[in-house]
Design an enzyme around this catalytic site. Structure first.
Site, PDB file in Angstrom:
ATOM      1  N   LYS A 206       0.815  -1.229   0.000  1.00 20.90           N
ATOM      2  CA  LYS A 206       0.000   0.000   0.000  1.00 20.90           C
ATOM      3  C   LYS A 206       0.843   1.271   0.000  1.00 20.90           C
ATOM      4  CE  LYS A 206      -4.337  -1.982   1.320  1.00 20.90           C
ATOM      5  NZ  LYS A 206      -5.353  -2.274   2.335  1.00 20.90           N
ATOM      6  N   ARG A 240      -3.800 -10.064   5.063  1.00 22.79           N
ATOM      7  CA  ARG A 240      -4.211 -10.092   3.645  1.00 22.79           C
ATOM      8  C   ARG A 240      -3.030  -9.595   2.823  1.00 22.79           C
ATOM      9  NH1 ARG A 240      -6.088  -6.780  -0.330  1.00 22.79           N
ATOM     10  NH2 ARG A 240      -7.784  -7.555  -1.632  1.00 22.79           N
TER      11      ARG A 240
HETATM   12  N1  HH2 Z   1      -7.422  -3.839   0.721  1.00 24.07           N
HETATM   13  C1  HH2 Z   1      -7.710  -3.856  -0.604  1.00 24.07           C
HETATM   14  C2  HH2 Z   1      -8.856  -4.526  -1.059  1.00 24.07           C
HETATM   15  N2  HH2 Z   1      -9.660  -5.193  -0.213  1.00 24.07           N
HETATM   16  N3  HH2 Z   1     -10.186  -5.900   1.974  1.00 24.07           N
HETATM   17  C3  HH2 Z   1      -9.909  -5.908   3.293  1.00 24.07           C
HETATM   18  N4  HH2 Z   1     -10.707  -6.585   4.154  1.00 24.07           N
HETATM   19  N5  HH2 Z   1      -8.810  -5.252   3.807  1.00 24.07           N
HETATM   20  C4  HH2 Z   1      -7.971  -4.547   3.008  1.00 24.07           C
HETATM   21  O1  HH2 Z   1      -7.000  -3.946   3.535  1.00 24.07           O
HETATM   22  C5  HH2 Z   1      -8.232  -4.514   1.595  1.00 24.07           C
HETATM   23  C6  HH2 Z   1      -9.371  -5.212   1.105  1.00 24.07           C
HETATM   24  C7  HH2 Z   1      -6.811  -3.173  -1.569  1.00 24.07           C
HETATM   25  O2  HH2 Z   1      -5.823  -4.033  -2.088  1.00 24.07           O
HETATM   26  P1  HH2 Z   1      -5.889  -4.744  -3.519  1.00 24.07           P
HETATM   27  O3  HH2 Z   1      -7.028  -5.708  -3.573  1.00 24.07           O
HETATM   28  O4  HH2 Z   1      -4.581  -5.325  -3.853  1.00 24.07           O
HETATM   29  O5  HH2 Z   1      -6.101  -3.555  -4.531  1.00 24.07           O
HETATM   30  P2  HH2 Z   1      -7.338  -3.092  -5.409  1.00 24.07           P
HETATM   31  O6  HH2 Z   1      -8.426  -2.690  -4.456  1.00 24.07           O
HETATM   32  O7  HH2 Z   1      -6.780  -1.951  -6.223  1.00 24.07           O
HETATM   33  O8  HH2 Z   1      -7.778  -4.262  -6.239  1.00 24.07           O
END
Ligand code: HH2
Length: 259
Positions: A206, A240
């Site tokens: 992040k 995660r």
């Molecule tokens: N972070 C992201 C997405 N979903 N869900 C939970 N519970 N906690 C988190 O910290 C979280 C989440 C963001 O990460 P990522 O899925 O890699 O990115 P994007 O939202 O751009 O797909």
């Protein structure tokens, strides 16, 4: 401590957008993460990065459903969505957890669906939505406010019939927070244990890491691991992460030292 491996079936996720948009590539990636030690695979078809475009439910469902169906035998599967139709299709296809970054607020029927299906639910804190959340985030005491928010969302979920034992909580690192807010939440994570439910923490790749040392998104493995290990030491139950093998090794070493 469990690892939740991230499977983004999207063209625009902030760290791996487009790499696993093809179902076969996403399935192969999920299988690899399971082999590397992910006990949960978190499958998402819509990016929640700041400013991301919303995806309609039909498209999100088309992206995620075949991937959920193929991976459901390999690990526990969570569906990263706030849309009812997407969650329902994923639960039909073998998912057992709904990871809703709006904490069941976007769709009024989401809580009832989770209750009916006996699904696990991740309630995450996010002020506003991904398009607005980084507009000057401000809190009194960030930990106290998020704790109160999560307590209220537990009550709402339980009132809708979700068993408390199936609820997991997430303060939402990077969602409507400054770098200082994220760091304070990680430093004081143990205070959220008072809520009595397992904690999910997502720091992986992040932007707060990049704001500390200027690293680009593909240069944040060290910061992702450091923050994950410290979060686990402060009481996180689920991490995660995108880089499951490396985080699993870091956790094995940390656990061997700490006993
Ligand atoms: N972070 C992201 C997405 N979903 N869900 C939970 N519970 N906690 C988190 O910290 C979280 C989440 C963001 O990460 P990522 O899925 O890699 O990115 P994007 O939202 O751009 O797909």
């Amino acid at each position: 401590m469990k690892l939740m491996g991230v499977v983004n079936v999207t063209p625009d996720s902030f760290s791996d957008g487009g790499r696993y948009l093809d179902a076969d590539a996403a399935i192969a990636h999920g299988e690899e993460l399971a082999r590397d030690g992910a006990e949960i695979l978190d499958i998402g078809g819509e990016s929640t990065r700041p400013g991301a475009a919303e995806v309609d439910a039909g498209e999100e469902l088309r992206r995620t459903e075949p991937v959920v169906a193929a991976l459901a035998g390999r690990a526990a599967v969570s569906i990263d969505t706030s849309k009812l139709a997407v969650a329902e299709a994923a639960l039909d296809a073998g998912a057992s957890i709904v990871n809703d970054v709006t904490a069941l607020r976007r769709d009024p029927e989401m809580a009832a669906l989770c209750a009916d299906r006996g699904a696990g639910v991740v309630l995450m804190h996010m002020p506003g939505n991904p398009r607005t959340m980084q507009d000057n985030p401000s809190y009194g005491d960030v930990v106290d406010e998020i704790k109160a928010f999560l307590a209220e969302r537990i009550e709402a979920a339980v009132a809708a019939g979700v068993e408390k034992e199936r609820i997991w909580l997430d303060p939402g690192i990077g969602f409507g927070k400054t770098v200082e807010h994220n760091l304070e939440l990680l430093r004081r994570l143990a205070e959220l244990r008072d809520l009595g439910r397992p904690l999910v923490i997502g720091t992986s790749r992040k932007s707060f890491i990049g704001k500390i040392d200027g690293s680009e998104v593909d240069e944040r493995l060290g910061g992702s691991i450091a923050s994950s290990v410290l979060a686990a030491a402060e009481g996180a139950d689920v991490l995660r992460v995108h880089d499951v093998a490396e985080t699993a090794q870091a956790m094995r070493v940390a656990e061997a030292i700490l006993g």
